[in-house]
Motif scaffolding. Structure first.
Motif, short mmCIF file in Angstrom:
data_model
loop_
_atom_site.label_atom_id
_atom_site.label_comp_id
_atom_site.label_asym_id
_atom_site.label_seq_id
_atom_site.Cartn_x
_atom_site.Cartn_y
_atom_site.Cartn_z
N SER A 24 76.37 -37.69 21.13
CA SER A 24 76.25 -38.46 22.29
C SER A 24 77.21 -38.71 23.11
CB SER A 24 75.41 -39.83 21.79
OG SER A 24 76.39 -40.34 21.03
N GLU A 28 77.66 -37.47 27.15
CA GLU A 28 77.71 -38.73 28.11
C GLU A 28 78.77 -38.35 28.93
OE1 GLU A 28 79.18 -43.25 28.67
OE2 GLU A 28 78.80 -42.76 26.71
N SER A 36 73.17 -34.30 34.00
CA SER A 36 72.66 -34.43 32.74
C SER A 36 71.64 -33.00 32.45
CB SER A 36 71.58 -35.54 32.31
OG SER A 36 70.60 -35.45 33.23
N PHE A 94 71.73 -41.68 29.27
CA PHE A 94 73.49 -41.53 28.84
C PHE A 94 74.06 -41.87 30.36
CE2 PHE A 94 73.50 -38.61 25.11
CZ PHE A 94 72.90 -39.32 24.21
N ALA A 99 76.22 -43.92 26.39
CA ALA A 99 75.58 -43.31 25.04
C ALA A 99 75.36 -44.40 24.19
CB ALA A 99 76.71 -42.52 24.30
N SER A 102 72.09 -46.29 25.15
CA SER A 102 70.98 -45.31 25.13
C SER A 102 70.71 -45.16 23.23
CB SER A 102 71.26 -44.07 25.65
OG SER A 102 71.62 -44.31 26.83
N SER A 278 83.40 -46.07 21.28
CA SER A 278 83.12 -46.23 22.52
C SER A 278 84.33 -47.15 23.14
CB SER A 278 81.90 -47.21 22.64
OG SER A 278 80.78 -46.23 22.50
#
Length: 306
Positions: A24, A28, A36, A94, A99, A102, A278
């Protein structure tokens, strides 16, 4: 060892969550560079060959020619629902909400999968399992909603509203529904068939679906441009390895060896796993409310084993 074998499906579900955390984040980043839609198609093509080589080494089949027509029908349908529809929505989410959020919303896949498992497969979960799902949903709501103070005609009021764009949230919810439906349909069509070869059938169906879609919406030029973007291609390749190849295959192993609702719930621990990366990679600011909500969601997962 025996205990691990008894929980093989659950272990596969947890590993799936780890793989999806990696994929993910990779997708992203790639999606923000080349879009995407292009990422969706390219990663499926890469994954198709990865699974094919693995199956050829382990089973002697590069292409799943030994699958029954029944398996082909249901697995192909699962690929359309999960990859074309579900991932199409998720990957756009995303780009809009990131991400981390999501994948938190993707934790709503378990109740969707449970309902579909009951409707299509006759699976029944215990009251404690339902409670675990309710706790998971509570954690998600804590993260998504925020309370604002308002003053109208001298009267102070409090109002709840979404912390993130509604469009992104709806796209992620659609992705959750697509994933849940894809899992349940996969279980119906797979039976005891090899999970990796089953994944390849799903990938093929998704690839064909995207190829046809791109003809109608005239997106092929963007695909060629994405292929020339070396930075994006590195991320797409990494995501394809951990996502459609390892992640999806292990998700099928999970639903093959445990109930679809339990498997989907275990895969939903990504929101907690993704917090650290993240912060480190994308420099996201994560508040305590979001961390607590994600932890509560995972506590709901843990209730399946109490």
């Amino acid at each position: 060892m025996c205990r691990m074998q008894n929980h093989f499906g659950e272990i596969a579900g947890v590993l799936t969550a780890v793989f999806w955390t990696v994929t993910s984040l990779a997708f992203e980043s790639a999606g923000k560079k080349v879009g995407s839609l292009a990422v969706n198609l390219i990663r499926l093509v890469i994954a198709f060959f990865l699974v094919g080589v693995y199956s050829w080494i382990t089973r002697g089949f590069f292409f799943p020619t030994d699958a029954s027509m029944y398996a082909w029908k249901w697995l192909a349908f699962s690929g359309i629902v999960g990859f074309l529809i579900g991932d199409l929505l998720l990957f756009q989410a995303f780009v809009l909400i990131g991400a981390r959020i999501s994948m938190l919303l993707m934790a709503l896949a378990p109740p969707f999968a449970t309902l579909m498992g009951w409707l299509l497969l006759g699976e029944v979960l215990s009251p404690q399992s339902w409670l675990g799902m309710a706790v998971t949903m509570t954690g998600i709501i804590i993260v998504i909603l925020k309370r604002e103070k308002l003053e109208k005609n001298g009267v102070k009021m409090r109002k709840f509203k979404s912390s993130y764009p509604i469009k992104g949230i709806l796209l992620a919810l659609g992705g959750a529904m697509g994933q849940a439906a894809g899992l349940v349909i996969s279980k119906k069509g797979m039976g005891d068939y090899d999970a990796f070869s089953a994944t390849q059938i799903r990938i093929l169906a998704g690839t064909v679906g995207f190829a046809i879609l791109f003809v109608f919406i005239k997106r092929w030029p963007r695909v060629w441009a994405a292929l020339r973007n070396s930075s994006a291609m590195k991320r797409i390749t990494l995501g394809a390895f951990f996502g459609p190849f390892l992640g999806v295959s292990f998700s099928l192993l999970a639903v093959q060896h445990t109930k679809a609702g339990i498997a989907a719930t275990l895969m939903a621990i990504v929101p907690v796993l993704i917090i650290g990366p993240s912060i480190l990679l994308f420099k996201e600011k994560v508040n305590w409310k979001e961390i607590i909500g994600a932890v509560i969601a995972v506590c709901g997962v843990a209730m399946f084993f109490l």
